[in-house]
Scaffold this motif. Structure first.
Motif, PDB file in Angstrom:
ATOM      1  N   ASN A 163       0.827  -1.220   0.000  1.00 36.08           N
ATOM      2  CA  ASN A 163       0.000   0.000   0.000  1.00 36.08           C
ATOM      3  C   ASN A 163       0.852   1.257   0.000  1.00 36.08           C
ATOM      4  OD1 ASN A 163      -2.807  -0.835  -0.005  1.00 36.08           O
ATOM      5  ND2 ASN A 163      -2.435  -1.708   2.013  1.00 36.08           N
ATOM      6  N   ASP A 164       1.924   1.249   0.793  1.00 34.44           N
ATOM      7  CA  ASP A 164       2.817   2.411   0.842  1.00 34.44           C
ATOM      8  C   ASP A 164       3.460   2.663  -0.515  1.00 34.44           C
ATOM      9  OD1 ASP A 164       2.221   2.676   3.520  1.00 34.44           O
ATOM     10  OD2 ASP A 164       4.026   1.659   4.203  1.00 34.44           O
ATOM     11  N   HIS A 165       3.930   1.596  -1.151  1.00 33.01           N
ATOM     12  CA  HIS A 165       4.606   1.748  -2.442  1.00 33.01           C
ATOM     13  C   HIS A 165       3.648   2.238  -3.526  1.00 33.01           C
ATOM     14  CE1 HIS A 165       7.823  -1.404  -1.112  1.00 33.01           C
ATOM     15  NE2 HIS A 165       7.977  -0.243  -0.517  1.00 33.01           N
ATOM     16  N   LEU A 166       2.400   1.794  -3.470  1.00 31.82           N
ATOM     17  CA  LEU A 166       1.452   2.156  -4.518  1.00 31.82           C
ATOM     18  C   LEU A 166       1.096   3.643  -4.500  1.00 31.82           C
ATOM     19  CD1 LEU A 166      -1.088  -0.826  -4.661  1.00 31.82           C
ATOM     20  CD2 LEU A 166       0.909  -0.395  -6.099  1.00 31.82           C
ATOM     21  N   THR A 167       1.341   4.305  -3.373  1.00 36.26           N
ATOM     22  CA  THR A 167       1.035   5.741  -3.340  1.00 36.26           C
ATOM     23  C   THR A 167       1.867   6.528  -4.344  1.00 36.26           C
ATOM     24  OG1 THR A 167       2.648   6.105  -1.551  1.00 36.26           O
ATOM     25  CG2 THR A 167       0.360   5.653  -0.910  1.00 36.26           C
ATOM     26  N   ARG A 168       2.973   5.941  -4.796  1.00 41.72           N
ATOM     27  CA  ARG A 168       3.808   6.594  -5.819  1.00 41.72           C
ATOM     28  C   ARG A 168       3.162   6.531  -7.195  1.00 41.72           C
ATOM     29  NH1 ARG A 168       9.349   3.550  -5.498  1.00 41.72           N
ATOM     30  NH2 ARG A 168       9.770   4.948  -7.256  1.00 41.72           N
ATOM     31  N   PHE A 169       2.150   5.673  -7.330  1.00 45.13           N
ATOM     32  CA  PHE A 169       1.503   5.482  -8.637  1.00 45.13           C
ATOM     33  C   PHE A 169      -0.003   5.690  -8.476  1.00 45.13           C
ATOM     34  CE2 PHE A 169       5.062   2.481  -8.090  1.00 45.13           C
ATOM     35  CZ  PHE A 169       5.958   3.031  -8.985  1.00 45.13           C
ATOM     36  N   PRO A 170      -0.442   6.950  -8.408  1.00 46.07           N
ATOM     37  CA  PRO A 170      -1.863   7.227  -8.117  1.00 46.07           C
ATOM     38  C   PRO A 170      -2.824   6.602  -9.108  1.00 46.07           C
ATOM     39  CG  PRO A 170      -0.686   9.219  -8.825  1.00 46.07           C
ATOM     40  CD  PRO A 170       0.341   8.175  -8.562  1.00 46.07           C
ATOM     41  N   GLN A 171      -2.406   6.411 -10.374  1.00 51.71           N
ATOM     42  CA  GLN A 171      -3.297   5.818 -11.363  1.00 51.71           C
ATOM     43  C   GLN A 171      -3.578   4.347 -11.032  1.00 51.71           C
ATOM     44  OE1 GLN A 171      -0.183   6.624 -11.702  1.00 51.71           O
ATOM     45  NE2 GLN A 171       0.943   5.250 -13.078  1.00 51.71           N
ATOM     46  N   VAL A 172      -2.657   3.722 -10.276  1.00 56.24           N
ATOM     47  CA  VAL A 172      -2.877   2.339  -9.817  1.00 56.24           C
ATOM     48  C   VAL A 172      -3.564   2.355  -8.454  1.00 56.24           C
ATOM     49  CG1 VAL A 172      -1.786   0.147  -9.212  1.00 56.24           C
ATOM     50  CG2 VAL A 172      -0.877   1.513 -11.118  1.00 56.24           C
ATOM     51  N   ALA A 173      -3.044   3.162  -7.531  1.00 54.58           N
ATOM     52  CA  ALA A 173      -3.587   3.209  -6.168  1.00 54.58           C
ATOM     53  C   ALA A 173      -5.067   3.579  -6.157  1.00 54.58           C
ATOM     54  CB  ALA A 173      -2.792   4.204  -5.332  1.00 54.58           C
ATOM     55  N   SER A 174      -5.490   4.413  -7.108  1.00 51.25           N
ATOM     56  CA  SER A 174      -6.893   4.837  -7.144  1.00 51.25           C
ATOM     57  C   SER A 174      -7.828   3.699  -7.499  1.00 51.25           C
ATOM     58  CB  SER A 174      -7.065   5.978  -8.155  1.00 51.25           C
ATOM     59  OG  SER A 174      -6.787   5.531  -9.476  1.00 51.25           O
ATOM     60  N   ARG A 175      -7.286   2.620  -8.010  1.00 54.33           N
ATOM     61  CA  ARG A 175      -8.109   1.464  -8.385  1.00 54.33           C
ATOM     62  C   ARG A 175      -8.172   0.403  -7.289  1.00 54.33           C
ATOM     63  NH1 ARG A 175      -7.013   4.104 -12.813  1.00 54.33           N
ATOM     64  NH2 ARG A 175      -8.158   3.734 -14.760  1.00 54.33           N
ATOM     65  N   VAL A 176      -7.490   0.654  -6.187  1.00 50.88           N
ATOM     66  CA  VAL A 176      -7.549  -0.271  -5.048  1.00 50.88           C
ATOM     67  C   VAL A 176      -8.772   0.083  -4.211  1.00 50.88           C
ATOM     68  CG1 VAL A 176      -6.403  -1.102  -2.966  1.00 50.88           C
ATOM     69  CG2 VAL A 176      -5.038  -0.537  -5.004  1.00 50.88           C
ATOM     70  N   SER A 177      -9.780  -0.766  -4.276  1.00 48.92           N
ATOM     71  CA  SER A 177     -11.016  -0.487  -3.536  1.00 48.92           C
ATOM     72  C   SER A 177     -11.091  -1.232  -2.211  1.00 48.92           C
ATOM     73  CB  SER A 177     -12.240  -0.832  -4.387  1.00 48.92           C
ATOM     74  OG  SER A 177     -12.287  -2.222  -4.649  1.00 48.92           O
ATOM     75  N   GLN A 178     -10.247  -2.265  -2.035  1.00 48.15           N
ATOM     76  CA  GLN A 178     -10.284  -3.032  -0.793  1.00 48.15           C
ATOM     77  C   GLN A 178      -8.868  -3.265  -0.277  1.00 48.15           C
ATOM     78  OE1 GLN A 178     -13.111  -3.879   0.879  1.00 48.15           O
ATOM     79  NE2 GLN A 178     -14.187  -2.734  -0.724  1.00 48.15           N
ATOM     80  N   LYS A 179      -8.682  -3.016   1.016  1.00 45.51           N
ATOM     81  CA  LYS A 179      -7.394  -3.257   1.672  1.00 45.51           C
ATOM     82  C   LYS A 179      -7.628  -4.115   2.901  1.00 45.51           C
ATOM     83  CE  LYS A 179      -5.623   1.277   0.220  1.00 45.51           C
ATOM     84  NZ  LYS A 179      -5.079   2.587   0.672  1.00 45.51           N
ATOM     85  N   VAL A 180      -6.910  -5.228   2.971  1.00 41.22           N
ATOM     86  CA  VAL A 180      -7.042  -6.143   4.104  1.00 41.22           C
ATOM     87  C   VAL A 180      -5.666  -6.321   4.727  1.00 41.22           C
ATOM     88  CG1 VAL A 180      -7.764  -8.423   4.884  1.00 41.22           C
ATOM     89  CG2 VAL A 180      -8.881  -7.378   2.900  1.00 41.22           C
ATOM     90  N   ARG A 181      -5.569  -6.051   6.012  1.00 39.16           N
ATOM     91  CA  ARG A 181      -4.303  -6.272   6.708  1.00 39.16           C
ATOM     92  C   ARG A 181      -4.454  -7.468   7.647  1.00 39.16           C
ATOM     93  NH1 ARG A 181       0.433  -3.968   7.132  1.00 39.16           N
ATOM     94  NH2 ARG A 181       1.700  -4.414   8.959  1.00 39.16           N
ATOM     95  N   PHE A 182      -3.632  -8.488   7.428  1.00 40.01           N
ATOM     96  CA  PHE A 182      -3.644  -9.650   8.307  1.00 40.01           C
ATOM     97  C   PHE A 182      -2.933  -9.279   9.611  1.00 40.01           C
ATOM     98  CE2 PHE A 182      -4.736 -13.851   6.138  1.00 40.01           C
ATOM     99  CZ  PHE A 182      -5.600 -13.246   5.249  1.00 40.01           C
ATOM    100  N   GLU A 183      -3.619  -9.555  10.731  1.00 41.85           N
ATOM    101  CA  GLU A 183      -3.095  -9.242  12.051  1.00 41.85           C
ATOM    102  C   GLU A 183      -2.699 -10.531  12.777  1.00 41.85           C
ATOM    103  OE1 GLU A 183      -2.609  -6.231  12.779  1.00 41.85           O
ATOM    104  OE2 GLU A 183      -3.992  -5.085  11.494  1.00 41.85           O
ATOM    105  N   LYS A 184      -1.978 -10.365  13.878  1.00 40.86           N
ATOM    106  CA  LYS A 184      -1.587 -11.528  14.681  1.00 40.86           C
ATOM    107  C   LYS A 184      -2.826 -12.180  15.286  1.00 40.86           C
ATOM    108  CE  LYS A 184       3.045  -9.849  15.772  1.00 40.86           C
ATOM    109  NZ  LYS A 184       4.000  -9.485  16.844  1.00 40.86           N
ATOM    110  N   ALA A 185      -2.735 -13.483  15.485  1.00 45.18           N
ATOM    111  CA  ALA A 185      -3.879 -14.251  15.987  1.00 45.18           C
ATOM    112  C   ALA A 185      -4.254 -13.822  17.399  1.00 45.18           C
ATOM    113  CB  ALA A 185      -3.549 -15.741  15.964  1.00 45.18           C
ATOM    114  N   SER A 186      -5.538 -13.839  17.672  1.00 39.48           N
ATOM    115  CA  SER A 186      -6.062 -13.602  19.022  1.00 39.48           C
ATOM    116  C   SER A 186      -6.153 -14.946  19.747  1.00 39.48           C
ATOM    117  CB  SER A 186      -7.445 -12.962  18.937  1.00 39.48           C
ATOM    118  OG  SER A 186      -8.357 -13.889  18.348  1.00 39.48           O
ATOM    119  N   ILE A 187      -6.493 -14.905  21.023  1.00 40.20           N
ATOM    120  CA  ILE A 187      -6.679 -16.158  21.756  1.00 40.20           C
ATOM    121  C   ILE A 187      -7.824 -16.965  21.159  1.00 40.20           C
ATOM    122  CG2 ILE A 187      -8.146 -15.057  23.484  1.00 40.20           C
ATOM    123  CD1 ILE A 187      -5.722 -18.078  23.941  1.00 40.20           C
TER     124      ILE A 187
END
Length: 256
Positions: free
Chosen positions: A151-175
């Motif tokens: 996501n950070d890298h794509l900010t350099r390419f707004p024509q690509v970043a603007s087409r990202v409609s969904q962002k999912v960040r995998f987090e560490k497992a809970s109990i």
């Protein structure tokens, strides 16, 4: 250990994002980014989803060029005699993906191109533009899977970043995730105290949780755990996981 796919909280967030991607308003905004540290189950989740839906999976390479990308994609699409020029390779890729996408829509199932290890291409404008072109031409969902920087890298390419409609960040497992993984994957009962210790020593990484489950299961199958299940007292002094930084075994401590 049971070979069962477990819908952890990360998996549920991913599936929710895919549903939202299918119902997007702007048809050209059909890119999704799945990010997170190594060992949190991203590749396992995506490969399972690909197998379930007949989608296309590629693993990006550090030295990928647009031509190398096209060649691997054509190979994955089982095109036995690929064209020679880049233009014709691209046209063939679009044609094959469009056919598969149309078939999936007729069958009312999801379809996408998944590119794992996308960190390798998230700074390469020529490849990203090729990805964008494929997505734009046939309105094909493309899922970029990375290790935290896409996501950070794509900010350099707004024509690509603007087409990202969904962002999912995998987090560490809970109990709750750890308990669910133990319940679905482990063939012996595990006590509450040992499950909590697994969360602590695994630091929430799926990879280490599964390693711990394998060690607990090997131990538990040689004894009768009883109603409570295998406890920390039972496994005192036994290795449960290897430390991911030192690769040295972590032992279950003695309880006093």
């Amino acid at each position: 250990m049971r070979n069962t796919f477990v819908e952890t909280s990360n998996v549920k967030r991913f599936l929710t994002a895919l549903s939202a991607l299918e119902q997007r308003g702007a048809q050209e905004a059909c890119l999704a980014v799945v990010d997170g540290l190594p060992g949190l189950g991203k590749t396992t989740t995506l490969k399972h989803w690909v197998a379930q839906h007949g989608a296309v999976y590629l693993r990006a390479k550090k030295e990928w060029t647009p031509a190398w990308f096209m060649n691997e994609l054509l190979e994955e699409l089982r095109v036995n005699t690929p064209p020679h020029s880049f233009q014709k390779k691209f046209q063939k890729v679009v044609q094959e993906l469009a056919l598969r996408n149309a078939s999936a829509q007729m069958a009312r199932r999801n379809f996408a191109l998944v590119i794992d290890e996308a960190d390798h291409i998230s700074k390469k404008e020529t490849i990203l533009e090729t990805v964008r072109d494929i997505s734009d031409i046939i309105e094909l969902p493309i899922i970029l899977v990375g290790m935290g920087k896409v996501n950070d890298h794509l900010t350099r390419f707004p024509q690509v970043a603007s087409r990202v409609s969904q962002k999912v960040r995998f987090e560490k497992a809970s109990i709750d995730d750890v308990r669910l993984l133990i319940e679905k994957r482990c063939e012996v009962r595990v006590a509450t105290d040992l499950a909590s210790f697994v969360l602590k020593v695994s630091q929430g990484y799926n990879r280490e949780v599964l390693e711990a489950i394998a060690n607990i299961e090997r131990f538990g199958l040689r004894m009768d755990p009883g109603e409570e299940g295998v406890t920390m007292h039972d496994m005192a002094g036994m290795p449960i996981v290897n430390d991911r930084h030192t690769n040295q075994p972590i032992l279950v401590p003695e309880l006093f």
